[in-house]
Each structure stands twice: as C-alpha cells, then as structure tokens.
Design a protein around this motif. Structure first.
Motif, PDB file in Angstrom:
ATOM      1  N   ARG A 137       0.832  -1.196   0.000  1.00 29.93           N
ATOM      2  CA  ARG A 137       0.000   0.000   0.000  1.00 29.93           C
ATOM      3  C   ARG A 137       0.877   1.260   0.000  1.00 29.93           C
ATOM      4  O   ARG A 137       0.499   2.287  -0.555  1.00 29.93           O
ATOM      5  CB  ARG A 137      -0.918  -0.032   1.233  1.00 29.93           C
ATOM      6  CG  ARG A 137      -1.905   1.111   1.343  1.00 29.93           C
ATOM      7  CD  ARG A 137      -2.984   1.094   0.271  1.00 29.93           C
ATOM      8  NE  ARG A 137      -4.073   2.012   0.625  1.00 29.93           N
ATOM      9  CZ  ARG A 137      -4.904   2.559  -0.257  1.00 29.93           C
ATOM     10  NH1 ARG A 137      -4.804   2.261  -1.552  1.00 29.93           N
ATOM     11  NH2 ARG A 137      -5.847   3.372   0.143  1.00 29.93           N
ATOM     12  N   TYR A 138       2.065   1.171   0.621  1.00 30.96           N
ATOM     13  CA  TYR A 138       2.954   2.343   0.664  1.00 30.96           C
ATOM     14  C   TYR A 138       3.474   2.702  -0.719  1.00 30.96           C
ATOM     15  O   TYR A 138       3.909   3.820  -0.933  1.00 30.96           O
ATOM     16  CB  TYR A 138       4.111   2.119   1.652  1.00 30.96           C
ATOM     17  CG  TYR A 138       4.804   0.786   1.525  1.00 30.96           C
ATOM     18  CD1 TYR A 138       5.813   0.578   0.602  1.00 30.96           C
ATOM     19  CD2 TYR A 138       4.419  -0.285   2.340  1.00 30.96           C
ATOM     20  CE1 TYR A 138       6.429  -0.651   0.484  1.00 30.96           C
ATOM     21  CE2 TYR A 138       5.030  -1.514   2.230  1.00 30.96           C
ATOM     22  CZ  TYR A 138       6.039  -1.699   1.296  1.00 30.96           C
ATOM     23  OH  TYR A 138       6.646  -2.915   1.186  1.00 30.96           O
ATOM     24  N   ARG A 142       1.643   6.122  -3.463  1.00 27.46           N
ATOM     25  CA  ARG A 142       2.463   7.104  -4.177  1.00 27.46           C
ATOM     26  C   ARG A 142       1.841   7.453  -5.523  1.00 27.46           C
ATOM     27  O   ARG A 142       2.255   8.417  -6.160  1.00 27.46           O
ATOM     28  CB  ARG A 142       3.868   6.543  -4.425  1.00 27.46           C
ATOM     29  CG  ARG A 142       4.719   6.495  -3.173  1.00 27.46           C
ATOM     30  CD  ARG A 142       6.153   6.135  -3.547  1.00 27.46           C
ATOM     31  NE  ARG A 142       6.889   5.702  -2.368  1.00 27.46           N
ATOM     32  CZ  ARG A 142       8.052   5.070  -2.420  1.00 27.46           C
ATOM     33  NH1 ARG A 142       8.608   4.793  -3.601  1.00 27.46           N
ATOM     34  NH2 ARG A 142       8.665   4.704  -1.313  1.00 27.46           N
TER      35      ARG A 142
ATOM     36  N   LEU B 212       4.957   4.071   7.611  1.00 31.15           N
ATOM     37  CA  LEU B 212       4.589   3.577   6.278  1.00 31.15           C
ATOM     38  C   LEU B 212       3.980   4.695   5.431  1.00 31.15           C
ATOM     39  O   LEU B 212       4.173   4.756   4.219  1.00 31.15           O
ATOM     40  CB  LEU B 212       3.603   2.410   6.393  1.00 31.15           C
ATOM     41  CG  LEU B 212       4.185   1.124   6.978  1.00 31.15           C
ATOM     42  CD1 LEU B 212       3.073   0.110   7.250  1.00 31.15           C
ATOM     43  CD2 LEU B 212       5.231   0.519   6.039  1.00 31.15           C
ATOM     44  N   LEU B 213       3.246   5.595   6.081  1.00 32.58           N
ATOM     45  CA  LEU B 213       2.672   6.722   5.334  1.00 32.58           C
ATOM     46  C   LEU B 213       3.763   7.647   4.804  1.00 32.58           C
ATOM     47  O   LEU B 213       3.605   8.265   3.747  1.00 32.58           O
ATOM     48  CB  LEU B 213       1.689   7.508   6.212  1.00 32.58           C
ATOM     49  CG  LEU B 213       0.367   6.795   6.475  1.00 32.58           C
ATOM     50  CD1 LEU B 213      -0.439   7.527   7.546  1.00 32.58           C
ATOM     51  CD2 LEU B 213      -0.446   6.677   5.187  1.00 32.58           C
ATOM     52  N   VAL B 215       6.760   6.506   3.908  1.00 33.68           N
ATOM     53  CA  VAL B 215       7.262   5.762   2.746  1.00 33.68           C
ATOM     54  C   VAL B 215       6.303   5.933   1.567  1.00 33.68           C
ATOM     55  O   VAL B 215       6.707   5.964   0.406  1.00 33.68           O
ATOM     56  CB  VAL B 215       7.449   4.268   3.094  1.00 33.68           C
ATOM     57  CG1 VAL B 215       7.969   3.503   1.887  1.00 33.68           C
ATOM     58  CG2 VAL B 215       8.404   4.103   4.271  1.00 33.68           C
ATOM     59  N   ALA B 216       5.008   6.106   1.881  1.00 32.89           N
ATOM     60  CA  ALA B 216       3.986   6.278   0.845  1.00 32.89           C
ATOM     61  C   ALA B 216       3.995   7.676   0.236  1.00 32.89           C
ATOM     62  O   ALA B 216       3.189   7.966  -0.634  1.00 32.89           O
ATOM     63  CB  ALA B 216       2.605   5.975   1.424  1.00 32.89           C
ATOM     64  N   ALA B 533       9.386  -2.208   3.403  1.00 32.89           N
ATOM     65  CA  ALA B 533       9.022  -0.871   2.925  1.00 32.89           C
ATOM     66  C   ALA B 533      10.268   0.007   2.789  1.00 32.89           C
ATOM     67  O   ALA B 533      10.370   0.828   1.877  1.00 32.89           O
ATOM     68  CB  ALA B 533       8.009  -0.228   3.873  1.00 32.89           C
ATOM     69  N   ALA B 538      12.671   4.784   0.824  1.00 33.87           N
ATOM     70  CA  ALA B 538      12.085   5.403   2.015  1.00 33.87           C
ATOM     71  C   ALA B 538      12.726   6.769   2.266  1.00 33.87           C
ATOM     72  O   ALA B 538      13.949   6.902   2.208  1.00 33.87           O
ATOM     73  CB  ALA B 538      12.290   4.501   3.230  1.00 33.87           C
TER      74      ALA B 538
END
Lengths: 604, 604
Positions: A137-138, A142, B212-213, B215-216, B533, B538
């Motif tokens: 999802r990460y 994007r 994670l957000l 990384v997103a 991730a 990252a």
C-alpha cells in the motif's frame, strides 16, 4: 528541511535560483548523453497542487555536469533523492504545457540518494491487483489517484469541522472499550484481563454515549468516530469504519437537517459542485412506491407503476397477489431471448422466482410468455396504464408489496445501467423522511437484517428513534402505521447518513422496548444506564450519523470505500500488509484471561 | 429550535423582548409569593460563555403570573424546561454584578417541563465521590468545572488542527484492528471470527503506520489517535487514551520541534498564556545530573549536587559507591525526628534502603547519624560543596548513578512540595534532547519498564528511533554512549510528548534490532513489512506524539487525566456507568472463535 522548495512550486520566474528538491524518481530518461528525471514529491508547503488541478508536484531535473551525471547513472524508479541545482528555462521546443512546471528544469549540481529502491512489485503507472496494492500500500499510495483520495479525505474532515465549529459543536471522544449492547450487528469483543471472563465490546456507533452527552447538557456534540461491526464483509464493508456523528439538544428534525445540509454543501464545494439546498425530501412510502427503494437513485426516472388494482380481476394466477407492480424498459422489446432469460437469472439471484415481462411490438401487440395469460381488456389497456410505448419491455413483479417493489427497484437500476441513463456527473441528494417506526420482525429477517429483541415487531432504524408526535400515544396499539421522526440522506442511490429525533422519556423508551420484545428486566440489564439517565431532566434531542467512508468515496469518484481508507482490509477482514489478524503467543493467551469462563450466576 | 436565545446571552438591551429559553433548573427560590429559578443551559450559539469568562450560561426567570406560578410549583432542581417570557430589568437593588445576565430577569408567561428529574444522587454544587461521579457522569458533566474541561478539550483539538492545516498536514486515520507488535506494553486483543484462533490487536500507537505513510509519500501526517495499552492502571493511566500523532518527511529534529512549538503556543494561548518560544532545551544527561529526572520540573531550583569525587576517599562505607549525590532542603535542619523518619519511609516506598541526611546547625556544625561517619575534612567542606547554609538539611543518595539520581530527583520534588516552592501559575516547558539510544535491559527492568527483545540492551525510546549521525556507525560496538536523535517535551515535571527522527534504512534498523536481541528471523516475522518498505525508496522522516489527555488536563488545571475524558474508566478499567466490561453470552463466545486454538506450526 532537506529541501528548499517543493518540485511543483517552480516556475519560469524562479530561473537563476539555486534550489534543493527532495522526492522520488518518477521517471528517468537518458537522452543525448545526459540524464533527465521527473522528480515527484508530496507537494506540501505551497499551492502548487491546487494550482495544477489534480496533478502531482513534479519537476524535471537534468544531470549534465560530468560529476553528477556519473552519480545519476545509478538512479532507478522510486529512488528517494535530494537534488540541488539551478532553475533554468528549458531549451526552446522542450517545454511541456501539460504540467505547471513545464517551462523550467533544474540543472543538478549535487545529488544525494536518501533511499534506494529495489525493483518494484508493480510499476506505479500500471494497474495492479487488489492483493498487491494492499500488500504494498505504501507504493500504491504514491500513485496519483490513490494518494489524492487520501488527501481529499483530510479536506473533507476539515470542511465539516469548519461548519460544526461555526455552530458551536463540541468535539467529544467517546469510549471504544465499552459494553456489548446489540444494535443489530455482531460486536467485536476484547477480553478484559483484570476481569477474566468479562469482555469489552468495540462500539458499533457512539449512539448511547452521545445521548448521554445530551443528558449531560453538552447540547451540541460531534465526533469523527471509528465504529466496528463484525459482519461478513460482503458488499464493500469494512470491519472498522468511520462516521461523522453529531447530536443536538432542544432541536426538531428541521434543525438537524439544516446543519447537515450546510455540511454537505461544504463537502461538495470541495469538488467544485454547488449543492443546491434545501435538498428535496421524499417520504419513505413515496420512495418505495416510485423507486422500490428506501435509498432511491434519483438521477434518472424509470419509475415503478402500481398495477395491483389494474389486475384486480386478472385470470393470470401469478398476478393474483397482494401487490403487482411494473417498470418499463424503453426499447426493451428488442432484447434477444437470451437477454430476457438473463433477467430471470437476475431475479433469482435476488431471491425471487423470476421476472415476468411483456414485450410491446412496434404495432402495439403484446408478446412474451405472460401476455397470453392476460384478459383482452388487460392487454388492451396495459401500455397506457404503465406508460409504455411500442418497442418497450414491461417488467412485472407480484407478491407482497415489499418483495415486489424490492425486485422492481433493483430492475429499475439495472435498466438504467444497461441503457446508460445515468449521468456520471449528476448529483442527486435527497432526504427520505416519514419512515415507519416498526416493521414486522419476520420482514426484517427475510431481508437479511437482524431483528433486535424477540418481539413480533422490530425498529426500522433503532430502538432509540422517537415516534412522530401523532404516533406517540398509538404506536404500541397500532405499530404498523406508526411513523418515526427519522430522516436518512441518500445520494445517487447510496444511503450516506441517517438520523432521528430520539426518545428522551423513560416511559416512551420502555414502551418501544416492549414492542420489540425486550422486557423490563432485559431493558434494565442492557440499557438501564440510559433509562436511568432519562429520569434526571433529559432534554429533547436528535442527531445524525454520516457514513464518512462512503461520502468521501463518492466525492473522490470511487466506487469502493477501500479507496478512501489508508490501510483497508480485504473482504475476509485481513490486512495483507501487516498480516493481521495473527496468532497470539501462549503467554498472551494466558494473560488476557480469554479462557476464563464466568462463574454461573448465583441463584437469588 | 426549542429556544430563541441562550440564557447567558441576555442583556439589559434586550429588555422588552419576548424570548424562549430552554435548559435546566439550577436553583429555585420562593420569595414573596413568587418563584425564581436560575435557568442554566449549555450556552451554545453565542459568545456569552467567553464573555463571562468561565461562568455558566445562566439567567434568572421569575414566575409571577398566577397561571405559570401554579405550574412552577412542581419545578425541582435539574428539571429540564422551556420558558417563554419577557426580558425585564431587575428591580433596583436586585441586580447581580457577578454574572453577565445580572441586570435582567425573564418574566415567564409559559412553562413547559421537557424532562422531570428524580431526586439527585448528589447535589451539583456539592462534592461527590469518584464512583458516584462516574456512575452519574451525565450529571457530573452538568457541573461547571467538569463540563468546562470537556469543552476545553474540543478547543484544544481545534487549535492544534489550525496549526497543522496551515502547514499542509494531511489528517489520516490508521487502523485500530491491527497486528500485535509488542511495543513495550501488553496489547488488547480482539478475536477474529473469520480466522478462529487469530487475533487483531488494538494499537499502542500508530507508530508503524505513520512511518509507512511517510514511505507512501504522504510527507506530513497527523491524527488525533486513540491508543490502547493493557497495563495495570496505576498512576492515572487509562486503558484507552489519546495522542496527537504527527510525522514529517525530509525533516530534521529542529523542523519537528518548530511545528510542535507552534502547536504548544496555540494551546497555551487558549488559557491566556503567551508561551515564549523557542522553548529551552536541556540534554538528557544534564537533566539527570541537575534534576535527577528525564522529565524535570523546572519551576523551581533545588538542584542535585554530585558528591562522588568529594567522597572519593571517604571512610563512610555507604558513600563508597559508584555515585554519591546530594540535594539540599533549605531550612530542613529543624525537621523533627519523626519527619526525618518519614523521609526514610519515603525512600523505602521507592525501592531504596533509606535516605541519608546531614543537618547543618545554625552554628555550622553537622548533625544527624551520617555526620559522625565522615572524615573531618569531609565535614568541614560539606556545606560549601553542596551549597547549604546553616539551618539546612542535606539529603544524600549513593549507589548507581541512575538509582541515586532517581531517589534524589523524587526527594527534590518532595522538598518543593513541602516548602511550597512551586508557583501554581508558572509554566516551565522544555525539550529534553540527546537521549541515549540504548540502556542496559537490566536497568529498564529494574525501573519497571519492559525491555523489548531478549538482548543485553534495549531501546530507551523505541526500536525505530534513529541514532544521531555521529553514533550511526558505532552504536553496535559502543551502545552505552550512542545518542538517539530523540526529543521529549516536558511541562512542569510531566512528559507531555516524545518524538524522534526515525530510522529509514533497512540495514540500520536491522542492526538496532540485533542489539536488542531480535534476530533477523524474528525481525522479519514481526516487522518484515516495515523492513521491506524501507527497501523501496524510504524518505528520511521523523515526528512526535503528544499525550493529549495530559496536555488537556494541564491546561484545564486538573491533576488527573480522568477529568478531561468524557467517560473515563476507574483504576480497575471499569466504566461504572455502563458496567463495562461485562460477561458475554454463550452464543457470542461461540461465534467469536475465541476458543479456537491455532494449529501448531508445521515443521519446515
């Protein structure tokens, strides 16, 4: 900050400036001995995102100088980098009018790789399966569209809060480790370690707490509240979901509706749509009669026609039913046999025997298997009665009014889809009002709903909904006709919110419980704290809860609420990213007290 | 609306107007054949609450006319009523300058009882026990102070969000049905019905999701997040509590601190205090050295003095320790023997053997049981070394630096309390920086913390905290001196927030896990999704989480976080209002899948 500017904020006027950007390598091109990358970032810190409409914050970076060029060779898609360079006007003929930064490029003098990227499980500009999207999802977030949906959700929250703060609502958090009080669905349970054998329940809604807050004199409450239902996760449901929940004291339905419309207007303004208010209202009975649904899609016509009286003396046994209704499919007479068979399948999947139909030929004669069973008079007047023209197909359903209308309502939607009658840019919001207070428990169960209580009747909304004033003294003697002081808001065929004026008197609440087969001992056991609260000067109050995931999905133009949830779960309630749920350790099991069985209650 | 005005909004200028008020009977007085009530409401819909400072929204209503007077006789405290009448200037001599509506009264022409009240379990203007307050929280919250605390909390949320929205933070909800990943405390567990034997865990914080957000590519995230820890609820803890949680990409510690200070400034402005920023910073080692605490109360002096070198050759066996420290209690020499014994008890309750002390007489001679064990030279120079004057008492602690400082830090606070050295209106906020990255796991356990992992070292903050750049290459060879890129914010001796720059590289994260005794198989099993991730570009990132309950309690002037939670739980995790937690039914137990035991893992 590891950057001086966001990528999307650069313009021709910045030429000559030295800037540092930080973001991701969205694309790399090697051309004429130099390397170009599109550097993409989240575009925070400026207006660039809104200026450029919905586009991402991107700028072109060029590596020309030998030293950085040598370093740039290792760049791959989705490397996270910081680049320092001078903003330059692109050479003539190389401008890109499609993006706001299309006139410039950054001539890099230094490059720092902040995070390398392994080869991607899917390319960001290609479609990917749901499982892969959720597991990574990460990476999915994007991408332009998924990321935009999550950012929109934040704006939706802010817009609603601005309205609520203007109206002096108090934001209050209610407990999520609470008591199991069945509200129609299964509770998620949490073992209480300090009271082995006892459990908290995660709330299906803050309903009872918000009512208690009204008794507490808070007068205007709101919360963007996480709610939990342990249902089978069919039909785009999530085990945890979000409501905008609000409640007001000393109000009538119109007051709640007025605030709600102000909120909705602010939300639709976010996508540039000026929602005309006041919104139309339709009674529940009219919605059922005309659209065969309590959440009618009002973006198109194709209304249902009541044929019960028309067929009152029919020789056709199938139409000798409490209710016969019809819906016309314009031009449907030309459907091939196989398509017409498909409609039977459509009906069977919804639990009906089939979908009767009559085809009206261009010369006005009636075809199809039903026609020959009708009387001459019925055949002659049929097209006029249902408003059909030559070339149309008339679908019929017979049975109980509820069942027949449900089938015709679904048929109506399907007709609109097949004939492409729905304007995808249309917004049709309306209030459904004058709901019945009760329905027969058998009907609720037949429709797949859970009937709370063991009585013959169950609440259509929930047990805390107030009857309309004219039904207050009669609802227990004549439950079938009692109307609720309830209002649901529908949008394009989706229920996006539901509310009501609540009961605030203990005697009325007890009478409603009794109708639902909840006797006074059970009522006191499960809801005693609410009944008690009503004896200490409870104010009249009412409110509404909006389905926040659904509303945001509609605004984002997404069919599934999963698209507006940062880390959604699959249909089976699994998060493929973290692999939740997971087994626990023996020690966790032991400590939690899960295995304790409560002692049997002592005899009094 | 069932009212036309709020009670608190009425002024002399409204005289002659007919108004309808709705609210509660706060007080009733019968006087001269007429009935007066103070009608109290929530005061929404106007500025009256802030105009009147902290007072409630109240107006005097008088029942003079025979008809309403007759009805008014049934009014009792906390009846919920609507009253229509004419605003009149009070007769001369009857004005009340203490309340904003003190010049007027409403001469009632009609009275509607909206909700009667049974006799109250406690009077609203009297104190009540905690159990009663929580059981009848809906009455407790009608009182001025409890109600004000909840309303303040709403303003605290709004003030923080205004800052965050200005800085383009995206509000994102993270899952609360997630995976058990030990973060130091016990998880609350939720059985997963669709995967019997598997469990969700309620999150202790959104830490991993917010990383994670980043990384997103979300870059700036915030959430007012409900968190859960199944601890023993000592020390004013609640099983569910709230954090303001935020995270930023491409930042350094100073960037997070700057946004945090802007938020804190906005919060303290709510109570009329102009928080001077930038806030002071103190290193962890300085805080420990001077105040014996990593959350020092900086509202007063009474600093610790290091005496280790001073006693390096001491004949006193107790002071032949790795660390000897002292703290001076001004004027403490006059404490009676019983009080001095009480200090020994104070130390024992904190797990120490006792609290050594020396009394300095007015003539400069030293008294107390320790003095005679010291050398002459030690006695002669002692007062000067510790900065004590005749009449003071010097307390000593010896042992490990950590243990001795902990005791002296607690002693320092107790001295300040006993001597009333703390200005109750003072605000002393500061950042504690340069934390150690690791501490010996034994130390953590000795201090009652949970050491995550099975290694000799454990993370002081958590496993995801980045080392400072100079420690990055050496933290695994020299863990005892490695510094973390972490920052805690303290206020008046409370930790009100903690944050750090995070690790964003897989190799560094794996090395930290290894130091903590989490081998690569365990790391991949528990945190594989995060490690994975980190391999996809990252970004550097960092953030902070504020203890929202504690901050609001401080702003509200309350000692306990229970005062700023609408429906708090008792120390045992019980809600006396709803009686949660509660036993579940056999059917609930069966359906939940609780009793399923996962099959033993197959051998590879």
């Amino acid at each position: 900050m590891l950057r001086s500017r966001t990528a999307g904020s650069l313009r021709a006027a910045d030429a000559g400036q030295t800037v540092t950007l930080a973001g991701w390598v969205a694309r790399r091109r090697d051309h004429g001995g130099v390397i170009f990358i599109d550097l993409r970032d989240g575009g925070t810190g400026g207006q660039e995102r809104s200026e450029s409409g919905s586009g991402p914050s991107v700028a072109q970076v060029v590596f020309r100088d030998a030293e950085v060029l040598a370093q740039a060779h290792r760049l791959r898609a989705e490397f996270c980098v910081a680049v320092t360079g001078v903003v330059e006007i692109r050479p003539e003929g190389n401008t890109n009018a499609e993006i706001p930064t299309g006139e410039i490029e950054v001539n890099a003098s230094s490059l720092t790789v902040l995070g390398e990227s392994a080869p991607l499980p899917f390319q960001l500009d290609e479609t990917a399966g749901e499982e892969a999207r959720l597991r990574y999802r990460y990476l999915d977030l994007r991408r332009e569209r998924p990321g935009r949906a999550i950012r929109l959700r934040s704006k939706v929250n802010a817009a609603a809060r601005a309205v609520l703060e203007r109206h002096d609502f108090v934001e209050i958090e209610t407990p999520t480790l609470t008591r199991s009080t069945p509200e129609g669905a299964r509770d998620f349970l949490v073992p209480a370690r300090l009271q082995p054998g006892s459990f908290y329940a995660l709330p299906q809604s803050p309903q009872l707490f918000k009512q208690l807050l009204m008794v507490a004199g808070m007068e205007r409450y709101y919360q963007i509240a996480r709610c939990y239902r342990d249902e089978d996760f069919r039909a785009d449901r999530q085990p945890e979901f979000t409501q905008l929940d609000l409640e007001m004291s000393f109000v009538e339905a119109d007051d709640v509706i007025a605030v709600s419309e102000e909120i909705l207007k602010a939300l639709w303004a976010l996508i540039g749509y000026d929602l005309p208010t006041p919104l139309p209202r339709i009674t529940h009975s009219e919605a059922m009669r005309r659209y065969g649904s309590d959440k009618p899609d009002l973006r198109f016509g194709v209304e249902l026609v009541d044929c019960t009286d028309y067929f009152s003396d029919t020789p056709f046994r199938v139409f000798q039913a409490p209710h016969v209704g019809a819906v016309v499919m314009p031009g449907g007479a030309s459907q091939p046999r196989r398509t017409l068979d498909g409609w039977q399948e459509f009906a069977k999947q919804r639990g009906h025997k089939g979908l009767a139909y009559v085809l009206i030929a261009e010369d006005g004669t009636l075809g199809g298997p039903v026609a020959k069973n009708l009387s001459d008079a019925e055949r002659d007047g049929l097209a006029a009665h249902v408003g059909a023209k030559p070339g149309d197909c008339v679908f019929f359903a017979a049975g109980s009014a509820k069942s027949a209308r449900a089938l015709l309502g679904a048929t109506r939607i399907e007709i609109a889809k097949r004939l492409d009658l729905i304007d995808p840019n249309a917004w049709a919001l309306a209030w459904v009002v004058d709901w019945p207070l009760f329905e027969p428990a058998d009907d609720a169960q037949a429709a797949g709903d859970v009937a709370v209580g063991s009585g013959a009747w169950t609440a259509v909304h929930h047990a805390f909904t107030a009857p309309q004033p004219q039904s207050e003294s009669t609802f227990d003697t004549d439950p079938g006709t009692a109307l609720a002081n309830a209002y649901d808001i529908v949008c394009n065929g989706n229920e996006i919110g539901g509310g009501s004026i609540r009961i605030h008197r203990r005697d009325v609440q007890e009478r409603v419980f009794e109708m639902m087969g909840i006797d006074s001992a059970e009522a006191q056991d499960k809801f005693g704290f609410l009944l008690d609260a009503f004896t200490f000067g409870a104010p009249p109050h009412g409110g509404i809860a909006f389905g926040w995931d659904r509303i945001t999905a509609l605004l984002a133009g997404e069919d599934s609420i999963r698209e507006v949830i940062a880390f959604p779960k699959t249909g089976g309630g699994v998060d493929p990213l973290t692999d939740a749920p997971a087994p626990i350790t023996a020690q966790q099991r032991k400590e939690s007290g899960i295995d304790a069985k409560p002692e049997p209650a002592e005899k009094a």
